[in-house]
Design an enzyme around this catalytic site. Structure first.
Site, PDB file in Angstrom:
ATOM      1  N   SER A  76     -75.397 -27.474  -2.736  1.00 41.13           N
ATOM      2  CA  SER A  76     -74.103 -28.165  -2.772  1.00 41.13           C
ATOM      3  C   SER A  76     -73.753 -28.537  -4.201  1.00 41.13           C
ATOM      4  CB  SER A  76     -74.161 -29.445  -1.930  1.00 41.13           C
ATOM      5  OG  SER A  76     -74.929 -30.431  -2.605  1.00 41.13           O
ATOM      6  N   CYS A  77     -72.491 -28.898  -4.417  1.00 35.23           N
ATOM      7  CA  CYS A  77     -72.058 -29.322  -5.753  1.00 35.23           C
ATOM      8  C   CYS A  77     -72.861 -30.534  -6.212  1.00 35.23           C
ATOM      9  CB  CYS A  77     -70.566 -29.623  -5.758  1.00 35.23           C
ATOM     10  SG  CYS A  77     -70.028 -30.785  -4.483  1.00 35.23           S
ATOM     11  N   THR A  78     -73.168 -31.435  -5.286  1.00 35.02           N
ATOM     12  CA  THR A  78     -73.896 -32.657  -5.642  1.00 35.02           C
ATOM     13  C   THR A  78     -75.353 -32.357  -5.982  1.00 35.02           C
ATOM     14  OG1 THR A  78     -72.419 -33.947  -4.237  1.00 35.02           O
ATOM     15  CG2 THR A  78     -74.488 -34.993  -4.872  1.00 35.02           C
ATOM     16  N   THR A  90     -62.355 -34.111  -0.240  1.00 37.01           N
ATOM     17  CA  THR A  90     -62.439 -32.669   0.013  1.00 37.01           C
ATOM     18  C   THR A  90     -61.602 -32.303   1.236  1.00 37.01           C
ATOM     19  OG1 THR A  90     -64.435 -32.915   1.365  1.00 37.01           O
ATOM     20  CG2 THR A  90     -64.750 -32.479  -0.987  1.00 37.01           C
TER      21      THR A  90
END
EC number: 1.2.1.12
Length: 332
Positions: free
Chosen positions: A148-150, A179
């Site tokens: 994920s981006c995180t 989002t």
């Protein structure tokens, strides 16, 4: 360079195409059953967050034409029916958010794709974070996840801290931009009731698997990190707060020095470093996975610190999707 196909022309799909163009990668096909080619042109050309596309984009004879390059357009609901081979697409970016398991993502292989990169965490596909665990990639892997981006923000920072000072345990909070899955006004949201509250009106506590996923890409940290999210009413750019107990005592200045060293060295382009008085919009369209904010972090004592790192959760991540594909191609 091998040719790329994109399944799902949403926020990430469109920005992966932008990132591919910036990085000289070749996208030859896009599949999306919900929008026709003229609508694709419009959505790609105009972006409320990242601004207008700086090149040329048009629809010609059923093709999406970007900077003079023809991109084949499919509109199949079932990935198994997408004829990737006819367009020459070998690496497929699965960015619908729907087909996130090995079984579901593997259906792309039926249409001639050689590899699939899921642009989301996966329950069972091997997960990779650029700068952290690419050496674990093996050419016999057909379906992989870019996490994920995180996780892409957190893992490079956690790696630097753990390599130098040992993370005993830690908690992560991501203050995360809105989002597409959120609601503009209050509405039903399955079992996650809070997630259904109006995105523009609320700070919404939410679950995230991003911190636990770090344990999958850095096995030494398995079971040592967990975290949660606050969804906030901003359109893009998020920030990770990593609070950790260290095994080896260090002053905050020593920590900053090691992060800066990594940002200028082995993690250049992935982990950034800033000591300026920045706020979230300063990172719009930033291509790093993570930008350490030296001025925002705090230290209680030499073994207990809070570290802050920013990320453009859309564009930084989309750039890593292309970087992962380029790495895979170099090994396949």
């Amino acid at each position: 360079m091998s040719k790329i196909g994109i399944n799902g022309f949403g926020r990430i799909g469109r920005l992966v195409l932008r990132a591919a163009i910036d990085k000289g990668a070749s996208v030859v096909a896009v599949n999306d059953p919900f929008i026709d080619v003229n609508y694709m042109v419009y959505l790609f050309k105009f972006d409320s967050t990242h601004g207008r596309f700086k090149g040329t984009v048009a629809a010609e004879g059923g093709f999406l034409v970007v900077n003079g390059q023809k991109i084949t357009v499919f509109s199949e609901r079932d990935p198994a029916n997408i004829n990737w081979a006819s367009a020459g697409a070998e690496y497929v970016v699965e960015s619908t958010g729907v087909f996130t398991t090995i079984e579901k993502a593997s259906t792309h292989l039926k249409g001639g794709a050689k590899k699939v990169v899921i642009s989301a965490p996966s329950a069972d596909a091997p997960m990779f974070v650029c700068g952290v665990n690419l050496d674990a990639y093996k050419p016999d892997m057909k379906v992989v996840s870019n996490a994920s981006c995180t996780t892409n923000c957190l893992a490079p920072l956690a790696k630097v801290i753990n390599d130098n000072f040992e993370i005993v345990e830690g908690l992560m909070t991501t203050v995360h931009a809105t989002t597409a899955t959120q609601k503009t006004v209050d509405g039903p949201s399955g079992k996650l009731w809070r997630d259904g509250r109006g995105a523009a009106q609320n700070i919404i506590p939410a679950a995230t698997g991003a911190a636990k996923a770090v344990g999958k890409v850095i096995p030494a940290l398995n079971g040592k990190l967990t975290g949660m999210a606050f969804r906030v009413p901003t359109p893009n750019v998020s920030v990770v707060d990593l609070t950790v107990r260290l095994g080896k005592g260090a002053s905050y200045d020593e920590i900053k020095a090691k992060v800066q060293e990594a940002a200028n060295g082995p993690l250049k382009g992935i982990l950034g470093y800033t000591d300026e008085e920045v706020v979230s919009t300063d990172f719009l369209s930033d291509t790093h996975s993570s930008v350490f904010d030296a001025k925002a972090g705090i230290s209680l004592n030499d073994k207990f610190v809070k570290l802050i790192s920013w990320y453009d959760n859309e564009f930084g991540y989309s750039n890593r999707v292309i970087d992962l594909i380029k790495y895979m191609q170099s090994k396949d």
